[in-house]
Design a protein around this motif. Structure first.
Motif, PDB file in Angstrom:
ATOM      1  N   LYS A  92     -48.890  58.810-112.271  1.00 34.81           N
ATOM      2  CA  LYS A  92     -47.533  59.292-112.512  1.00 34.81           C
ATOM      3  C   LYS A  92     -47.355  60.622-111.785  1.00 34.81           C
ATOM      4  O   LYS A  92     -48.333  61.315-111.590  1.00 34.81           O
ATOM      5  N   PRO A 113     -48.693  65.032-125.253  1.00 35.98           N
ATOM      6  CA  PRO A 113     -48.067  64.229-126.321  1.00 35.98           C
ATOM      7  C   PRO A 113     -48.839  62.961-126.659  1.00 35.98           C
ATOM      8  O   PRO A 113     -48.729  62.458-127.776  1.00 35.98           O
ATOM      9  N   TYR A 114     -49.620  62.453-125.722  1.00 35.21           N
ATOM     10  CA  TYR A 114     -50.424  61.270-126.065  1.00 35.21           C
ATOM     11  C   TYR A 114     -51.546  61.631-127.028  1.00 35.21           C
ATOM     12  O   TYR A 114     -51.934  60.804-127.859  1.00 35.21           O
ATOM     13  N   CYS A 144     -41.649  63.322-117.437  1.00 34.86           N
ATOM     14  CA  CYS A 144     -41.590  62.412-118.581  1.00 34.86           C
ATOM     15  C   CYS A 144     -42.893  61.606-118.697  1.00 34.86           C
ATOM     16  O   CYS A 144     -43.230  60.845-117.800  1.00 34.86           O
ATOM     17  N   PRO A 145     -43.621  61.749-119.798  1.00 39.44           N
ATOM     18  CA  PRO A 145     -44.925  61.067-119.882  1.00 39.44           C
ATOM     19  C   PRO A 145     -44.847  59.537-119.814  1.00 39.44           C
ATOM     20  O   PRO A 145     -45.610  58.929-119.073  1.00 39.44           O
ATOM     21  N   PRO A 146     -43.958  58.875-120.557  1.00 40.08           N
ATOM     22  CA  PRO A 146     -43.926  57.411-120.398  1.00 40.08           C
ATOM     23  C   PRO A 146     -43.019  56.959-119.257  1.00 40.08           C
ATOM     24  O   PRO A 146     -42.778  55.759-119.125  1.00 40.08           O
ATOM     25  N   GLN A 147     -42.518  57.875-118.488  1.00 35.86           N
ATOM     26  CA  GLN A 147     -41.703  57.544-117.310  1.00 35.86           C
ATOM     27  C   GLN A 147     -40.498  56.688-117.676  1.00 35.86           C
ATOM     28  O   GLN A 147     -40.243  55.644-117.066  1.00 35.86           O
ATOM     29  N   GLN A 198     -48.806  65.705-119.124  1.00 36.36           N
ATOM     30  CA  GLN A 198     -48.297  64.516-119.810  1.00 36.36           C
ATOM     31  C   GLN A 198     -49.256  63.980-120.861  1.00 36.36           C
ATOM     32  O   GLN A 198     -48.845  63.219-121.729  1.00 36.36           O
ATOM     33  N   ASN A 219     -51.841  59.685-116.203  1.00 36.53           N
ATOM     34  CA  ASN A 219     -50.912  60.784-116.482  1.00 36.53           C
ATOM     35  C   ASN A 219     -51.284  62.054-115.734  1.00 36.53           C
ATOM     36  O   ASN A 219     -52.424  62.217-115.315  1.00 36.53           O
ATOM     37  N   ARG A 239     -38.656  56.242-109.969  1.00 39.88           N
ATOM     38  CA  ARG A 239     -37.778  56.848-110.965  1.00 39.88           C
ATOM     39  C   ARG A 239     -36.715  57.761-110.359  1.00 39.88           C
ATOM     40  O   ARG A 239     -35.683  58.002-110.944  1.00 39.88           O
ATOM     41  N   PHE A 246     -44.076  58.113-111.173  1.00 38.23           N
ATOM     42  CA  PHE A 246     -43.832  56.932-110.350  1.00 38.23           C
ATOM     43  C   PHE A 246     -42.660  57.189-109.411  1.00 38.23           C
ATOM     44  O   PHE A 246     -41.665  57.784-109.793  1.00 38.23           O
TER      45      PHE A 246
END
Ligand code: SF4
Ligand code: SF4
Lengths: 207, 581
Positions: B156, B274-275, A98-101, B271, B267, B161, B158
């Protein structure tokens, strides 16, 4: 002649104006409805549409293609007596990708052995942070998390969904993404058949 | 098929044996120039070797080696591979490097950016102020030892999670101000915004040199934006006026800054995709394209044949809708409220329908992956693409031209208003339609073909008057050429897999650096990525077309009338998501 260009341009707007009404009338004459019907909306988003083709949201909505994605949800299979068989094994891949975690997963541990059990104790997704990228659904190896079509989730509070709120039945998934679901079911069945065949072959080989 | 790694066509070492050495680090290319000789070598690169276009300037903080490096990418507007050269300095403040603005004026904003975000002082820069952050901001965010307010971990994913993720809002975990750094003796309660003397002082430079001798007039400063409907987002422009004539102008930006580069460095490689959608949000397909091409260059992996065609189709559809919107919005800026722009938006909706069907989202497509694309184009969407390309879009483009091109008011507003001549455009590193409307046929799809663009038959759109009319008409030319490419791509697209790689949520990228660039609808979109073999890029830098092009706005508008300013600015087709990053 000065003004010729303007008149030429105005002919385009005039044609658009004319088309808008003649389209409406021709649909009416043919006894069909151009507005508030799937057929009408589909025609208005095709190459043949003429005149103004606004889709009157929220009374009407664009037809969502199967791949349309909004926020993720978790899929469960309906077992006997409405038992929810959660597909998720809490492997954590979606939380890692997940990119924004914005995914948090609490893995279940067997209290007696302390070993992980393949089912999540809880599962949180912060929908306000989710960037709707679809990675979680794309990389989940168990087809357990999928992207929803329902985008009406605006609210006054922050939207942190927990396991309970995230779970939706497989039948719902099949209804919004029939082609994907069929393909995945097929692949899963093939995999299971292969596994069963292997399991059968093993004792045979041992014997 | 990945383009062959840019071969070094020049032997800089032979020319400057004492001051230049080849960059021998594994995975790196180019030359390392001694700081003392930078200006001499750079002048030779431009004048002797003919690299007239300096596209990207950025810095890298090699904290472990205690070095700061400035990386320059120079190209020739006649096409071909580029030349990369670097300067290394010790990472001891003040980090000083001579400015190359005197050689390539196009280094201006990018050097300011490197100063702002990395703290590299460019000596001799005429106007070295912060550019994305505000004056008075403490620290340089892209340095490796700088941490953002909601800092969790270096990279990331992290750890909090999974497996025992408990949901906490970031703002609760790191209450405001807890980990902000303030300058010594700074009291946030008593903070008064900095006065903007620096900004206005920089405007002074242009205060009329030949004083108006007939009538003594005062110059007034007018601030346009950041909340102004015609600056295309939150761009602010400070203008000094002599009557109606612009005598000085400075863009002020950063209102939408979110440090895309730093987010990218936290990232993983995947990841970031999408940014990148959120850079130039009109063309997420092009942004994806630029980024994945760069990483594929680094990874040295091939791209599935079918996927190459799908990529081209998506990028060209994106260009068409972008140019239609450009035309529509330009009309808005000229005062033709809404009708033309809504006509443009209608066609755009149909293109977005296609994007939605293939990628799942209309604007934030996130459709490209390393080695290919996410999924094949569904049959009904392919049919829609054909309908649009062969049937609707050509007719609608003609209709748009019939609608506008001869309109006398429009012609009066556009014809003969000078935008940029070729020389200035190259000097300021301007790329894209503005450069081509000045008569320079520089289009990366031809100049340094990437993907499968070398297989298509198309012309590079060029016009020669460099006025607003040409800048406007060239968009129609480009739409036509894009349609040509699309027709061929649709006919030639082969069957086959859509990705050359197995889907993997972590990719292995060998150590090294790469600069990848594509022709986005707005100009050259470049990505400079440094990998150290870890799952996250060590340095990730975007070279957006809007940002670099905007450098020319100052010299372009001086002497013009304030009434034309909005339209002149529109020529660059800026998008703040990309400009401010
Ligand atoms: S949703 Fe899928 S990827 Fe995420 S933890 Fe569950 S099984 Fe793993
Ligand atoms: S859609 Fe993307 S951002 Fe949202 S939860 Fe899934 S991976 Fe995270």
């Amino acid at each position: 002649m000065y003004g010729k260009g303007i008149l030429k341009g105005l002919s385009v707007t005039w044609k658009r104006f004319w088309d808008t009404y003649t389209e409406d009338i021709s649909w009416m004459v043919r006894g069909k409805k151009r507005y508030n019907t799937q057929e009408g909306i589909a025609h208005r988003s095709s190459k043949d549409t003429k005149g103004i083709f606004t889709v009157q949201y929220p009374e009407e909505q664009l037809i969502q293609p199967e791949e349309f994605r909004y926020v993720p949800f978790l899929v469960y299979d309906e077992g006997e007596e409405g038992k929810k068989e959660i597909r998720c094994t809490s492997c954590g891949i979606c939380a890692k990708v997940c990119p924004p975690q914005c995914i948090w997963i609490v893995r279940t541990n067997d209290p007696s052995t302390g070993r992980p059990v393949p089912v999540p104790t809880n599962f949180y997704i912060d929908m306000d942070i989710c960037m709707n990228c679809g990675f979680c659904a794309e990389y989940c190896p168990f087809d357990a998390i999928k992207m929803d079509h329902d985008f009406d989730i605006a609210s006054y509070e922050r939207n942190v969904y927990n396991l309970e709120k995230l779970l939706k039945p497989a039948s719902y998934y099949n209804s919004i993404r029939p082609e994907n679901a069929a393909r995945e079911d097929e692949a899963r069945r093939a995999k299971e058949a292969l596994k069963a065949a292997k399991a059968e072959a093993k004792p045979a080989a041992a014997a | 098929m990945a383009a062959p790694a840019s071969t070094q066509t020049v032997d800089l070492v032979a020319r400057f044996p004492d001051s230049v050495s080849a960059d021998a680090r594994p995975g790196y290319t180019g030359f390392i120039v001694k700081k003392e000789n930078l200006l001499e070598v750079a002048t030779a690169i431009r004048d002797e070797f003919g690299y007239d276009l300096l596209t990207a300037v950025t810095g890298v903080d090699y904290i472990a080696e205690n070095k700061m490096e400035v990386v320059y990418h120079a190209y020739k507007t006649t096409g071909g591979a580029g030349l990369t050269f670097k300067v290394q300095v010790d990472r001891v403040d003040p980090v000083e490097v001579p400015s190359v603005v005197g050689i390539w004026a196009g280094a201006d904003f990018q050097e300011r950016e490197a100063w702002d975000l990395l703290g590299i002082k460019f000596t001799g820069h005429p106007d070295l102020r912060r550019i994305l952050m505000w004056e008075g901001y403490e620290g340089h965010p892209l340095r490796k030892d700088w941490k953002e307010p909601f800092f969790e971990e270096e990279a990331k994913p992290f750890k909090s999670r999974w497996p025992d993720g408990q949901h906490t809002f970031a703002e609760n975990k790191n209450p405001f101000r807890d980990n902000l750094k303030f300058p010594e003796g700074f009291d946030p309660e008593a903070y008064q915004p900095e006065n903007e003397d620096d900004l206005y002082a920089s405007l002074e430079r242009f205060r009329s040199k030949g004083e108006n001798d007939r009538l003594k007039t005062d110059h007034i400063v007018v601030n346009m934006g950041p909340h102004h409907p015609s600056t295309h987002g939150v761009l602010r422009v400070a203008v000094t006026l002599d009557g109606e004539t612009i005598t000085g102008l400075k863009p002020v930006m950063g209102y939408l800054h979110r440090n895309h580069d730093k987010i990218g460095e936290r990232n993983t490689y995947l990841q970031i995709i999408p940014y990148t959608d959120r850079l130039d949000y009109f063309n997420s397909m092009s942004n994806n394209f630029g980024y994945v091409t760069t990483i594929e260059k680094l990874m040295k992996i091939p791209v599935a044949e079918r996927a190459e065609y799908i990529r081209v189709i998506m990028a060209e559809l994106s260009r068409i809708q972008n140019h239609l919107i450009f035309i529509g919005m330009l009309m808005n800026d000229l005062g033709t409220m809404y009708t033309p722009s809504l006509y443009a938006f209608e066609e755009r909706e149909l293109v977005l329908d296609i994007f939605e069907a293939v990628s799942g989202a209309r604007m934030m497509c996130n459709y490209f992956r390393f080695g290919g694309v996410v999924r094949d184009i569904p049959d009904f969407a392919m049919q829609k693409i054909k309908d649009l390309v062969f049937d609707r879009l050509p007719a609608k483009t003609d209709e748009m031209e019939r609608f506008l091109n001869e309109n006398e008011v429009l012609v009066a507003r556009l014809k003969g208003i000078h935008v940029l001549n070729a020389e200035d455009a190259i000097k300021y590193s301007v790329t894209g339609p503005v450069l081509r409307a000045a008569g320079v046929p520089y289009d990366l799809r031809r100049a340094e073909p990437y993907s499968v663009y070398d297989r298509f038959d198309f012309d590079v759109a060029v016009r020669h008057n460099a006025d607003m009319m040409d800048n406007y008409l060239i968009r129609f030319d480009e739409i036509r050429q894009s349609l040509r490419i699309l027709e061929q791509a649709i006919k030639q697209i082969p069957e086959g897999p859509i990705n050359s790689q197995k889907p993997a949520y972590q990719v292995r990228v060998p150590a090294g650096e790469a600069y990848g660039r594509i022709e986005s609808p707005k100009g050259e979109l470049g990505f400079y990525v440094v990998s150290n073999g870890k799952p996250n890029p060590y340095r990730y830098h975007v070279r957006p077309a809007s940002f670099v092009n905007l450098q020319a706005v100052e010299s372009m508008c001086i002497g013009a009338k304030i009434a034309d300013f909005v339209a002149l600015l529109a020529m660059f087709d800026i998008v703040m998501g990309e400009l401010d990053r």
